[in-house]
Design an enzyme around this catalytic site. Sequence first.
Site, short mmCIF file in Angstrom:
data_model
loop_
_atom_site.label_atom_id
_atom_site.label_comp_id
_atom_site.label_asym_id
_atom_site.label_seq_id
_atom_site.Cartn_x
_atom_site.Cartn_y
_atom_site.Cartn_z
N LYS A 1 -85.24 26.20 42.79
CA LYS A 1 -86.68 26.50 42.78
C LYS A 1 -87.03 27.45 41.64
O LYS A 1 -87.97 27.21 40.88
CB LYS A 1 -87.08 27.15 44.12
CG LYS A 1 -88.46 27.80 44.09
CD LYS A 1 -88.87 28.36 45.43
CE LYS A 1 -88.34 29.73 45.76
NZ LYS A 1 -89.03 30.84 45.08
N ASN A 2 -86.26 28.53 41.53
CA ASN A 2 -86.66 29.57 40.57
C ASN A 2 -86.31 29.24 39.12
O ASN A 2 -86.59 30.03 38.22
CB ASN A 2 -86.07 30.93 40.99
CG ASN A 2 -86.77 31.46 42.24
OD1 ASN A 2 -87.82 30.93 42.63
ND2 ASN A 2 -86.20 32.48 42.86
N CYS B 1 -97.69 41.60 48.29
CA CYS B 1 -96.93 40.49 48.86
C CYS B 1 -96.21 40.98 50.11
O CYS B 1 -96.05 42.19 50.29
CB CYS B 1 -95.93 40.04 47.80
SG CYS B 1 -94.78 38.82 48.33
N ARG C 1 -95.06 44.37 44.04
CA ARG C 1 -94.82 43.37 43.00
C ARG C 1 -95.86 43.36 41.87
O ARG C 1 -96.59 42.39 41.67
CB ARG C 1 -94.69 41.99 43.64
CG ARG C 1 -93.62 41.96 44.70
CD ARG C 1 -93.34 40.60 45.21
NE ARG C 1 -92.62 39.76 44.27
CZ ARG C 1 -92.28 38.50 44.52
NH1 ARG C 1 -92.59 37.95 45.65
NH2 ARG C 1 -91.62 37.81 43.62
N ASP D 1 -82.40 37.82 47.09
CA ASP D 1 -82.79 36.61 47.81
C ASP D 1 -81.76 36.17 48.85
O ASP D 1 -81.97 35.18 49.55
CB ASP D 1 -83.04 35.45 46.83
CG ASP D 1 -84.29 35.67 45.99
OD1 ASP D 1 -85.11 36.54 46.36
OD2 ASP D 1 -84.46 34.98 44.97
N ARG E 1 -91.38 26.16 51.25
CA ARG E 1 -91.62 26.57 49.87
C ARG E 1 -90.32 26.59 49.09
O ARG E 1 -90.32 26.42 47.87
CB ARG E 1 -92.26 27.98 49.82
CG ARG E 1 -93.72 27.98 50.24
CD ARG E 1 -94.34 29.35 50.00
NE ARG E 1 -93.66 29.99 48.90
CZ ARG E 1 -93.11 31.19 48.93
NH1 ARG E 1 -93.21 31.94 50.00
NH2 ARG E 1 -92.49 31.67 47.89
N1 EPU Z 1 -91.61 44.73 38.49
C1 EPU Z 1 -92.44 45.67 37.94
N2 EPU Z 1 -93.35 45.28 36.99
C2 EPU Z 1 -93.45 44.00 36.55
C3 EPU Z 1 -92.59 43.03 37.12
C4 EPU Z 1 -91.67 43.42 38.09
O1 EPU Z 1 -92.39 46.82 38.30
O2 EPU Z 1 -94.29 43.71 35.71
C5 EPU Z 1 -90.62 45.12 39.51
C6 EPU Z 1 -90.87 44.45 40.86
O3 EPU Z 1 -91.83 45.14 41.61
C7 EPU Z 1 -89.50 44.50 41.47
C8 EPU Z 1 -88.58 44.32 40.28
O4 EPU Z 1 -89.37 44.60 39.14
O5 EPU Z 1 -89.27 45.75 42.04
C9 EPU Z 1 -87.98 42.95 40.11
O6 EPU Z 1 -88.94 41.95 40.31
P1 EPU Z 1 -88.95 40.62 39.46
O7 EPU Z 1 -90.09 40.68 38.51
O8 EPU Z 1 -87.61 40.35 38.91
O9 EPU Z 1 -89.29 39.53 40.56
P2 EPU Z 1 -90.07 38.20 40.30
O10 EPU Z 1 -89.83 37.74 38.92
O11 EPU Z 1 -91.48 38.34 40.76
C10 EPU Z 1 -88.14 36.55 40.94
C11 EPU Z 1 -87.93 35.46 41.93
C12 EPU Z 1 -87.82 36.06 43.31
C13 EPU Z 1 -86.64 37.03 43.33
C14 EPU Z 1 -86.83 38.09 42.23
C15 EPU Z 1 -85.65 39.03 42.09
C16 EPU Z 1 -89.03 33.58 40.87
C17 EPU Z 1 -90.16 32.62 40.85
N3 EPU Z 1 -89.03 34.52 41.83
O12 EPU Z 1 -89.36 37.19 41.30
O13 EPU Z 1 -87.57 35.00 44.22
O14 EPU Z 1 -86.56 37.68 44.57
O15 EPU Z 1 -87.03 37.44 40.96
O16 EPU Z 1 -84.50 38.33 41.81
O17 EPU Z 1 -88.13 33.50 40.05
C18 EPU Z 1 -87.52 33.93 46.32
O18 EPU Z 1 -87.10 32.91 45.74
O19 EPU Z 1 -87.53 34.04 47.58
C19 EPU Z 1 -88.00 35.05 45.53
C20 EPU Z 1 -88.76 36.02 46.04
#
Ligand code: EPU
Length: 431
Positions: free
Chosen positions: A34-35, A129, A134, A318, A410
């Site tokens: 998915k990701n 969320c 996030r 995850d 999802r």
């Molecule tokens: N963060 C910030 N600022 C930003 C972006 C992120 O502070 O601009 C922080 C977040 O709050 C968090 C950390 O950085 O504390 C890491 O978050 P990240 O941005 O890596 O998460 P994401 O990209 O929104 C993806 C996956 C998630 C997975 C996370 C961590 C996708 C579509 N989603 O989310 O997947 O948990 O990386 O590995 O790739 C899931 O599949 O169930 C899922 C939630």
Amino acid sequence: MGCVAGSAAGLILDALLINGGKRLEGEVRISGAKNAALPILAATLLADEPVRLANIPRLNDVTTSIELLGRMGVRVTVDETMSIEVDSTTITEFEAPYDLVKTMRASILVLGPMLARHGKADVSLPGGCAIGSRPVNIHVEGLRAMGADVEIDNGYIRARATRLRGARLVLETVTVTGTENLVMAATLADGQTVIENAAREPEVVDLIDCLNSMGARITGAGTDTLVIDGVERLHGTDYRVLPDRIEAGTYLVAGVITGGLVRVRDVRPEHLEAILAKLREAGATVNTGDDWVEVDMRGKVPKAVSLRTAPYPAFPTDMQAQFSALNAVADGTGTITETIFENRFMHVLEMQRMGADFRLEGNTVISQGVKQLTGAPVMATDLRASASLVLAGLVADGETRVQRIYHIDRGYERIEEKLGLIGADIRRVSD
Ligand code: EPU
């Protein structure tokens, strides 16, 4: 990731009914990740020719992505094997509206590509969320550093640029979709972009491999420093999405928690190392081949494990809820510390209702394994928490009814069919 109500209203009322206590034995074919599929679908916006994608998983989040592309005027053709062709040259709208972004946060991934290729993008802010606040500040600051004019206005990110320019970006936190958005934006920028403290997740590498097959010039994939030399255009490609390591990990935990023997097929074992190390610690015999992993737990009760989530290659956030289910029925005391998201513990309260002995201290779940969980009606509004409740249901005494399973849909393709094939007593019912 989706946080608010699911888009397919009818399915919201579906539930999974599980009669626990069956030992799972057999083989599960793992779907595309998915990701990886979600950023790669967004990346098709960068190409000036059709892009063909294979191994796309049949998931609600993929449907939402296709709907989003469709609303922008992009032509998407899906065949019965889930091979997808995307022709983004027909794009007419440059907006990701609130009603889609609220069901799937990953919609933010269209921001970088739209801005890089068309000079404008209006994307609804995803907001909070079920698992934490996030923010997306790193996505926005990175685009600004590349010369974009970005305003936050009426809940929307409104970004404009004539042509982005290469920049040196040092990300303050490792972010998966943040890295992906900025890499995609940089592919068409003028000059070189260097991203430091980049995410190293296999899904980021898969996106980069796909972008390079479209003519991008990106090096450093899988390390924390990415170098992107901007090019004038990206062309079409044929690309196969990598297997889903989290889906694979979830079925392996299902094998271990039920004292069974489960093999996952069509996986990349090297992406599962942190998970397999913990399954070995739990007492499983783990065997791996080129594209499969097998856990053998026959005749054994799992031992509790302790772990801490962190960016790849460390233990993935995850998978922590699924390991909480394992610890709930394991021998001994375990601690699971979540360091990525501040509030990813929805499963804890629900599993307590099934008899789990959990104590939540800050961002750590301390568990004392119990001999037997009992079935109960449960629900969660986060994908992985919901999956962990299914795992708990597989070992609980009696019937567990997992409600609101549109969250599971999802991220897990036909979970009840895949579990049923290896011996689980599970079925989908209308709630
Ligand atoms: N963060 C910030 N600022 C930003 C972006 C992120 O502070 O601009 C922080 C977040 O709050 C968090 C950390 O950085 O504390 C890491 O978050 P990240 O941005 O890596 O998460 P994401 O990209 O929104 C993806 C996956 C998630 C997975 C996370 C961590 C996708 C579509 N989603 O989310 O997947 O948990 O990386 O590995 O790739 C899931 O599949 O169930 C899922 C939630």
